[in-house]
Design an enzyme around this catalytic site. Structure first.
Site, PDB file in Angstrom:
ATOM      1  N   ASP A   1     114.043 -10.999   3.547  1.00 58.18           N
ATOM      2  CA  ASP A   1     114.069 -10.418   2.215  1.00 58.18           C
ATOM      3  C   ASP A   1     114.130  -8.903   2.379  1.00 58.18           C
ATOM      4  O   ASP A   1     113.590  -8.352   3.338  1.00 58.18           O
ATOM      5  CB  ASP A   1     112.787 -10.755   1.449  1.00 58.18           C
TER       6      ASP A   1
ATOM      7  N   HIS B   1     113.764 -14.252  10.032  1.00 54.85           N
ATOM      8  CA  HIS B   1     114.344 -15.543  10.389  1.00 54.85           C
ATOM      9  C   HIS B   1     115.680 -15.370  11.110  1.00 54.85           C
ATOM     10  O   HIS B   1     116.297 -14.303  11.061  1.00 54.85           O
ATOM     11  CB  HIS B   1     114.539 -16.385   9.122  1.00 54.85           C
TER      12      HIS B   1
ATOM     13  N   SER C   1     109.055  -2.968   7.007  1.00 52.99           N
ATOM     14  CA  SER C   1     109.834  -2.208   7.970  1.00 52.99           C
ATOM     15  C   SER C   1     111.311  -2.550   7.861  1.00 52.99           C
ATOM     16  O   SER C   1     111.806  -2.787   6.763  1.00 52.99           O
ATOM     17  CB  SER C   1     109.321  -2.432   9.387  1.00 52.99           C
TER      18      SER C   1
END
Length: 284
Positions: free
Chosen positions: A93, A150, A253
């Protein structure tokens, strides 16, 4: 005027004790308090409009500490993968900061400012050469975002490198001011192979965000006390299916995805500033 304002607002980062502040935040966010933690989590969710209903544990009282909440897992099915099995998925995201082709060993950091692929890879010129002419995408994770990372495609990670460095913020303003930002900050390089050839995913730390984890690997053992880049060979390798969790940030980050020249082209609808959810199709 704007460049001058950016430089003034970024200047405190140059003089603040980056590592001491990050260590303090690490300690505070891990404090276990059944009374205080839910209050802080609720306030944070209101301020940043976090959708806690997406999480496996959807109540603030379900978390033992702020970091437990920040690294939360999501409910199954809330981040679907692209229907096309060969499509590259967003690894996190966040916001698409930059993307494009790796040209002359350089990646675009911000308008008018580039950074070296070899420097990002801690001087691994062999891997940088293999990725020449390939593609890159930079995803910035804000505090409100889900903070697990991911696999953008099925891959086998065979080399993990921890690189100590500075801890500048990685937001757009800092990217416009600090030269070679992503190649200067502390980072973890996950390198290996995908169906199109060599690939890498770089997790970049930042101020207050100097703690990362890799699923299936003891990163603390590799990074503890490291003064220079420290590399570990993973044999037989860590296999990740597309969409499978690879690691996480213990605050917000940036992720840099690096793909070889044979990988699919980026989708025509991509643009800097595009909001992304993990699983968003990045390629055609």
């Amino acid at each position: 005027m704007k460049p001058t304002l950016d430089a003034l607002l970024v200047f405190p980062q140059r003089v603040l004790p980056q590592r001491a502040l990050s260590g303090l935040v690490r300690w505070l966010t891990r404090l276990r308090s059944p009374q205080l933690a839910p209050m802080v989590i609720r306030a944070f969710c209101r301020w940043y409009a976090v959708n806690l209903a997406e999480a496996e544990r959807s109540e603030a009282t379900d978390y033992h500490s702020f970091n437990d909440f920040f690294t939360r897992a999501l409910r199954s099915g809330v981040r679907p993968l692209p229907a096309a099995s060969a499509a590259i998925a967003s690894p996190a995201d966040g916001t698409l900061s930059q993307f494009g082709q790796i040209a002359n060993g350089q990646l675009l950091q911000a308008k008018g400012r580039s950074f070296s692929l070899a420097a990002l890879l801690a001087g691994n010129t062999l891997l940088a050469g293999k990725l020449a002419g390939g593609r890159f995408a930079v995803v910035y994770l804000a505090p409100r975002d889900y903070h697990r990372v991911h696999a953008a495609m099925a891959c086998q990670i065979t080399d993990i490198t921890f690189v100590p460095g500075t801890l500048y913020s990685v937001n757009d303003r800092t990217a416009r001011v600090i030269d070679q930002l992503y190649a200067r900050n502390e980072r973890v390089i996950l390198a290996g192979e995908c169906e199109w050839g060599p690939c890498a995913l770089v997790m970049v730390g930042a101020m207050l965000v100097s703690s990362m984890a890799v699923r299936g690997f003891d990163l603390d053992a590799l990074s503890r006390g490291a003064q220079t880049a420290t590399k570990a060979r993973v044999d037989p390798g860590l296999a990740y299916a597309r969409g499978e969790e690879m690691g996480r940030f213990n605050m917000g980050s940036t992720v840099v995805l690096l793909l070889p020249a044979g990988a699919p082209n980026w989708s025509a609808d991509l643009a800097p500033g595009l909001p992304l959810l993990m699983g968003h199709a990045l390629s055609r």
